[in-house]
Design a protein around this motif. Sequence first.
Motif, short mmCIF file in Angstrom:
data_model
loop_
_atom_site.label_atom_id
_atom_site.label_comp_id
_atom_site.label_asym_id
_atom_site.label_seq_id
_atom_site.Cartn_x
_atom_site.Cartn_y
_atom_site.Cartn_z
N LYS A 84 0.83 -0.91 0.00
CA LYS A 84 0.62 -0.05 -0.23
C LYS A 84 0.63 1.13 0.19
O LYS A 84 2.21 1.09 -0.32
CB LYS A 84 -0.90 0.30 0.90
CG LYS A 84 -1.97 -1.18 1.35
CD LYS A 84 -2.73 -0.79 2.04
CE LYS A 84 -4.03 -2.27 2.14
NZ LYS A 84 -5.42 -1.75 3.10
N GLN A 85 0.29 2.40 0.06
CA GLN A 85 0.79 3.86 -0.42
C GLN A 85 0.78 4.42 1.26
O GLN A 85 0.27 3.79 2.15
CB GLN A 85 0.68 4.54 -1.48
CG GLN A 85 0.42 4.26 -2.55
CD GLN A 85 0.01 5.60 -3.66
OE1 GLN A 85 -1.30 6.49 -3.16
NE2 GLN A 85 0.87 5.82 -4.33
N ARG A 86 1.79 5.22 1.42
CA ARG A 86 2.14 5.68 2.81
C ARG A 86 0.91 6.69 3.12
O ARG A 86 0.83 7.09 2.40
CB ARG A 86 3.27 6.38 2.74
CG ARG A 86 3.91 6.88 4.14
CD ARG A 86 5.12 7.08 4.33
NE ARG A 86 5.90 6.36 4.21
CZ ARG A 86 7.80 6.32 3.72
NH1 ARG A 86 8.34 7.33 4.27
NH2 ARG A 86 8.64 5.40 3.70
N GLU A 87 0.79 6.42 4.41
CA GLU A 87 -0.43 7.39 4.02
C GLU A 87 -0.65 8.21 5.90
O GLU A 87 0.03 7.59 6.68
CB GLU A 87 -2.11 6.81 4.36
CG GLU A 87 -2.47 5.38 5.83
CD GLU A 87 -3.68 4.99 5.65
OE1 GLU A 87 -4.21 5.41 4.50
OE2 GLU A 87 -3.49 4.09 6.66
N LEU A 88 -1.17 9.37 5.90
CA LEU A 88 -0.86 10.07 6.77
C LEU A 88 -2.14 9.75 7.89
O LEU A 88 -2.94 9.14 7.69
CB LEU A 88 -1.12 11.50 6.21
CG LEU A 88 -1.57 12.62 7.44
CD1 LEU A 88 -0.20 13.05 8.29
CD2 LEU A 88 -2.58 13.83 7.06
N VAL A 89 -1.36 9.56 9.34
CA VAL A 89 -2.12 9.16 10.28
C VAL A 89 -2.24 10.38 11.32
O VAL A 89 -3.54 10.33 11.13
CB VAL A 89 -1.26 7.93 10.97
CG1 VAL A 89 -2.15 7.74 12.67
CG2 VAL A 89 -0.45 6.91 10.48
#
Length: 125
Positions: free
Chosen positions: A43-48
């Motif tokens: 998956k792509q990196r996502e903002l948490v």
Amino acid sequence: QVQLVESGGGLVQAGGSLNVSCAASGSGITINAMGWYRQAPGKQRELVATITAGGITNYLDSVKGRFTISRDNAKNTVYLQMNSLKPEDTAVYYCNADSVAYWSAGYFHREYDRWGQGTQVTVSS
């Protein structure tokens, strides 16, 4: 260069809690916004979550009410308290500082978009 060093990841059962932290090396530094991102396999990196220097926070919808981001400006450290963890929270968690300013050898420096090395968080079902 300023280094960001994460710690506190690990393995936890679903419903459990973990706290990860990220400390910026060096003294006399000023950091603008800091944040946590995550990247699961494939998956792509996502903002948490993000937090400004003044403490304004923002969260990914799926973690609202479960995760809490905080920071200690005196220690140049940002924290992410993760409660009620779910298997889908499993990922490598990365710390980010959008800009870091400091004086060194009589010169002013500003670094942008600094990342930590990542810490693995695994939630078992």
